[in-house]
Design an enzyme around this catalytic site. Structure first.
Site, PDB file in Angstrom:
ATOM      1  N   GLU A  77      55.996  36.836  30.698  1.00  0.00           N
ATOM      2  CA  GLU A  77      56.225  38.114  30.012  1.00  0.00           C
ATOM      3  C   GLU A  77      57.709  38.443  30.015  1.00  0.00           C
ATOM      4  O   GLU A  77      58.343  38.381  31.080  1.00  0.00           O
ATOM      5  CB  GLU A  77      55.452  39.234  30.727  1.00  0.00           C
ATOM      6  CG  GLU A  77      53.952  39.031  30.636  1.00  0.00           C
ATOM      7  CD  GLU A  77      53.152  40.064  31.447  1.00  0.00           C
ATOM      8  OE1 GLU A  77      53.766  40.963  32.050  1.00  0.00           O
ATOM      9  OE2 GLU A  77      51.925  39.956  31.465  1.00  0.00           O
ATOM     10  N   HIS A 105      52.004  44.604  28.317  1.00  0.00           N
ATOM     11  CA  HIS A 105      51.572  44.959  29.681  1.00  0.00           C
ATOM     12  C   HIS A 105      51.576  46.487  29.876  1.00  0.00           C
ATOM     13  O   HIS A 105      52.226  47.009  30.785  1.00  0.00           O
ATOM     14  CB  HIS A 105      52.492  44.288  30.726  1.00  0.00           C
ATOM     15  CG  HIS A 105      51.805  44.105  32.052  1.00  0.00           C
ATOM     16  ND1 HIS A 105      51.998  43.017  32.848  1.00  0.00           N
ATOM     17  CD2 HIS A 105      50.920  44.891  32.720  1.00  0.00           C
ATOM     18  CE1 HIS A 105      51.268  43.132  33.954  1.00  0.00           C
ATOM     19  NE2 HIS A 105      50.604  44.262  33.889  1.00  0.00           N
TER      20      HIS A 105
HETATM   21  P1  NAD Z   1      39.440  45.011  41.783  1.00  0.00           P
HETATM   22  O1  NAD Z   1      39.976  44.284  42.964  1.00  0.00           O
HETATM   23  O2  NAD Z   1      38.810  46.340  41.973  1.00  0.00           O
HETATM   24  O3  NAD Z   1      38.366  44.064  41.051  1.00  0.00           O
HETATM   25  C1  NAD Z   1      38.548  42.719  40.826  1.00  0.00           C
HETATM   26  C2  NAD Z   1      37.180  42.060  40.831  1.00  0.00           C
HETATM   27  O4  NAD Z   1      37.337  40.715  40.401  1.00  0.00           O
HETATM   28  C3  NAD Z   1      36.541  42.021  42.210  1.00  0.00           C
HETATM   29  O5  NAD Z   1      35.273  42.655  42.187  1.00  0.00           O
HETATM   30  C4  NAD Z   1      36.399  40.539  42.488  1.00  0.00           C
HETATM   31  O6  NAD Z   1      35.222  40.212  43.177  1.00  0.00           O
HETATM   32  C5  NAD Z   1      36.351  39.969  41.095  1.00  0.00           C
HETATM   33  N1  NAD Z   1      36.627  38.544  41.049  1.00  0.00           N
HETATM   34  C6  NAD Z   1      37.435  37.798  41.834  1.00  0.00           C
HETATM   35  N2  NAD Z   1      37.378  36.514  41.436  1.00  0.00           N
HETATM   36  C7  NAD Z   1      36.518  36.457  40.392  1.00  0.00           C
HETATM   37  C8  NAD Z   1      36.040  35.392  39.580  1.00  0.00           C
HETATM   38  N3  NAD Z   1      36.410  34.121  39.762  1.00  0.00           N
HETATM   39  N4  NAD Z   1      35.168  35.686  38.598  1.00  0.00           N
HETATM   40  C9  NAD Z   1      34.778  36.962  38.405  1.00  0.00           C
HETATM   41  N5  NAD Z   1      35.173  38.008  39.159  1.00  0.00           N
HETATM   42  C10 NAD Z   1      36.052  37.745  40.138  1.00  0.00           C
HETATM   43  O7  NAD Z   1      40.643  45.070  40.757  1.00  0.00           O
HETATM   44  P2  NAD Z   1      40.836  46.098  39.553  1.00  0.00           P
HETATM   45  O8  NAD Z   1      41.545  47.309  40.036  1.00  0.00           O
HETATM   46  O9  NAD Z   1      39.549  46.243  38.824  1.00  0.00           O
HETATM   47  O10 NAD Z   1      41.885  45.281  38.664  1.00  0.00           O
HETATM   48  C11 NAD Z   1      41.457  44.136  37.933  1.00  0.00           C
HETATM   49  C12 NAD Z   1      42.671  43.432  37.367  1.00  0.00           C
HETATM   50  O11 NAD Z   1      43.368  44.291  36.461  1.00  0.00           O
HETATM   51  C13 NAD Z   1      43.695  43.047  38.423  1.00  0.00           C
HETATM   52  O12 NAD Z   1      44.147  41.738  38.146  1.00  0.00           O
HETATM   53  C14 NAD Z   1      44.837  44.003  38.205  1.00  0.00           C
HETATM   54  O13 NAD Z   1      46.085  43.441  38.578  1.00  0.00           O
HETATM   55  C15 NAD Z   1      44.756  44.177  36.717  1.00  0.00           C
HETATM   56  N6  NAD Z   1      45.427  45.370  36.224  1.00  0.00           N
HETATM   57  C16 NAD Z   1      46.132  45.255  35.055  1.00  0.00           C
HETATM   58  C17 NAD Z   1      46.800  46.351  34.539  1.00  0.00           C
HETATM   59  C18 NAD Z   1      47.594  46.220  33.283  1.00  0.00           C
HETATM   60  O14 NAD Z   1      48.641  46.844  33.178  1.00  0.00           O
HETATM   61  N7  NAD Z   1      47.139  45.463  32.309  1.00  0.00           N
HETATM   62  C19 NAD Z   1      46.734  47.590  35.203  1.00  0.00           C
HETATM   63  C20 NAD Z   1      45.983  47.695  36.373  1.00  0.00           C
HETATM   64  C21 NAD Z   1      45.325  46.569  36.873  1.00  0.00           C
END
Ligand code: NAD
Length: 558
Positions: free
Chosen positions: A274, A293
């Site tokens: 990015e 992002h």
């Molecule tokens: P979270 O930790 O609450 O949930 C993540 C889930 O993914 C967990 O339940 C975990 O068990 C599951 N997981 C792990 N490995 C897996 C796999 N192989 N297959 C399926 N599920 C799997 O996290 P969250 O707060 O829900 O955030 C999710 C993602 O979003 C993170 O990567 C975070 O960095 C990203 N995020 C992005 C932005 C953005 O600006 N686009 C903003 C916030 C969060």
């Protein structure tokens, strides 16, 4: 440097809080409610921050400012680093924990906003909205090419049913979609935690979903989760959304699948690199939506994280209450101070073992000996896990996510306690094994004058600082080993800091038994050097173990 205790009276006006990144002004208002007047100094370099942090009790950051080991060491009164947001990759959590500094984040402030972006991308994909907008502005009025697909009745596959995934799944149900979800943590669960949705295997989800949206963290196990093979296994005409993390999807394979018509569209808020480099295969495609992002970029989310972090930091400073601490479990200040020098040791032991074993570590048996056995050793266990799990990844394994990642990788930690540490005051002994015990190694370490040392590796008594690069050999016990290894090192311009050689005591004088060597080297050796070591006739096995930079004794800078 030790977090204040609830039983200690703290005058709020004496507290110094630095807000280091752009944060909603609401944070200052919340601090004012507690009688704290924060200083705002954004955009400082590491050197500027180092010069400014003496006497500061709290640092507040978003993602721009890096709170490095140097900054933490220079901050002699620091009790807490507050991250307004989720990822703490910009904070050296191990250094913070060693110095008794709590690191906290605001894990929930972004959830709804990010989930809404995923839904927005899905709707935009279904109805070609960005392209329709571009064409209309350009004077093109061609409706047929913009024929979309209705969401109601379509299947939405949610990969990762954590905080964000659950909101997306519930919104999908609200849009009249059939929602299936996959999350390894729910393996074996009979029902989905989100009403109206069902659980599926990843293969089934991909084969049957019209829209697939990712909400998983980036881990070794999820990197390239949506690989070329998995894309090929997706339902023809499906659309893919990634608003989670770059690196989860093989972006070139998505471009190829769009080109062939196998996929109908894709939307990415996050990319492996990015911003995307020139010539990125997804840029310039009409069937792709790209956003920079912005998942967490809403006024509400920025406000939420600013308010949350201000409350959390103020409560920590005034009441000793650590909400959403990502580094240290709530151990007492005295345990934390006692454990501080052992945290680095435990982390380095983990790193060593992860690189010493042939195959992933599946079992760790740790014994905390001496006075350590009477302390709350949870931070040590987390440091050990972080060392094992963090090796070889570029993402932040921290004290909070380490247990979850360990569980995901099937890594078990068994702990024992021994009041008697033998010749030492305190000792940490760890045996690591691969699946079924196929490969297994032991390391023991202690702290001398706040400096960690390895004192035993397998059956060999050693005295090694766990830092820098180490050449580890299994070799025939023949004369000339040191000389020939030394010659090779010299020819490669590598300086030896320390050598430990010997025959494991359990070999019992067997002349055919293998001897071991541990050579600490100043600079990182090349692959060619390692190959030349392996070519030596007396070498049975050789590897390089990277232990990390020199360790500043904890507390030395305060
Ligand atoms: P979270 O930790 O609450 O949930 C993540 C889930 O993914 C967990 O339940 C975990 O068990 C599951 N997981 C792990 N490995 C897996 C796999 N192989 N297959 C399926 N599920 C799997 O996290 P969250 O707060 O829900 O955030 C999710 C993602 O979003 C993170 O990567 C975070 O960095 C990203 N995020 C992005 C932005 C953005 O600006 N686009 C903003 C916030 C969060």
């Amino acid at each position: 440097m030790i977090p204040p205790r609830a039983d200690t009276e703290v005058a709020p006006e004496t507290l110094r809080v630095l807000i280091c990144d752009d944060l909603s002004p609401e944070a200052a208002r919340v601090f004012a409610e507690y009688g704290i007047k924060p200083e705002i100094c954004t955009g400082l370099s590491e050197d500027e921050l180092v010069a400014k942090v003496a006497g500061v009790h709290a640092l507040i950051v978003r993602s721009a400012t890096k709170i490095t080991r140097r900054v933490i060491a220079a901050a002699d009164s620091l009790a807490v680093v507050g991250r307004a947001g989720v990822g703490v990759d910009n904070v050296d959590c191990v250094a913070a924990t060693e110095h008794g500094v709590v690191v906290m984040n605001t894990p929930t402030g972004n959830t709804t906003t990010t989930a809404e972006l995923a839904i927005a991308l899905m709707v935009s994909l279904a109805r070609h909205i960005p392209r329709a907008d571009r064409e209309t502005r350009a004077g093109i009025w061609k409706k047929k090419a913009l024929t979309g697909t209705q969401l109601t009745g379509k299947q939405l596959g949610v990969i990762g049913l954590g905080r964000i995934g659950r909101v997306v799944a519930a919104r999908g149900v609200g849009l009249g979609m059939q929602v299936v979800a996959h999350d390894p943590y729910l393996a074996g669960a009979e029902t989905s935690p989100v009403e109206g949705t069902t659980l599926a295997s990843l293969d089934d989800l991909l084969a049957t979903s019209d829209f697939v949206t990712l909400h998983v963290p980036i881990l070794d196990s999820t990197r390239n989760l949506i690989s070329a093979e998995r894309i090929a296994a997706m339902k023809p005409g499906a659309r893919l959304i990634n608003a989670a993390r770059g690196g989860l999807v093989d972006e070139a394979a998505v471009a190829a699948a769009l080109e062939s018509g196998h996929l109908a569209g894709a939307a990415f808020d996050v990319l492996a690199e990015e911003p995307p480099p020139a010539g990125h295969p997804l840029v310039g495609r009409d069937d792709v939506i790209l956003t920079p992002h912005i998942g967490a970029s809403s006024n509400e989310a920025q406000l939420n994280v600013a308010i949350d972090i201000a409350h959390q930091v103020a409560r920590l400073l005034l009441e000793g209450r650590a909400d959403n601490a990502v580094n240290a479990p709530a151990v007492s200040a005295s345990d934390l101070a006692f454990l501080a020098p052992y945290l680095n040791l435990a982390e380095r032991m983990g790193r060593y073992l992860a690189q010493r074993l042939d195959g992933p570590v599946r079992k760790l048996e740790a014994t905390w000996e001496g006075e350590l056995s009477e302390r709350d050793t949870r931070p040590l266990a987390l440091a050990l896990l972080s060392g094992v799990l963090g090796h070889g990844t570029d993402r932040g394994v921290n004290f909070v996510n380490a247990p979850a990642i360990a569980e995901e990788r099937g890594l078990r930690l068994l702990e024992g306690r021994e009041a008697d540490a033998g010749a030492f005051q305190n000792l940490i002994k760890v045996r690591a094994s691969t699946q079924g015990g196929g490969d297994s190694h032991l390391v023991a370490g202690t702290v001398f004058g706040r400096r960690p040392r390895f004192v035993r590796i397998d059956d060999l008594h050693v005295d090694l600082a766990p830092e820098g690069h180490m050449l580890v050999t299994d070799h025939d016990d023949v004369p000339g080993v040191v000389g020939r290894l030394g010659t090779l090192l010299g020819q490669s311009g590598l300086n030896i800091r320390r050598i430990e050689l010997g025959k494991p005591s359990r070999s019992g004088g067997d002349p055919g038994a293998c001897a071991q060597g541990f050579l600490q080297i100043d600079a990182q050796p090349s692959e060619a050097f390692l190959a030349s070591v392996r070519d030596l006739d007396f070498i049975r096995e050789a590897r390089i173990v990277h232990l990390g930079p020199s360790i500043e004794p904890a507390g030395s800078a305060s």
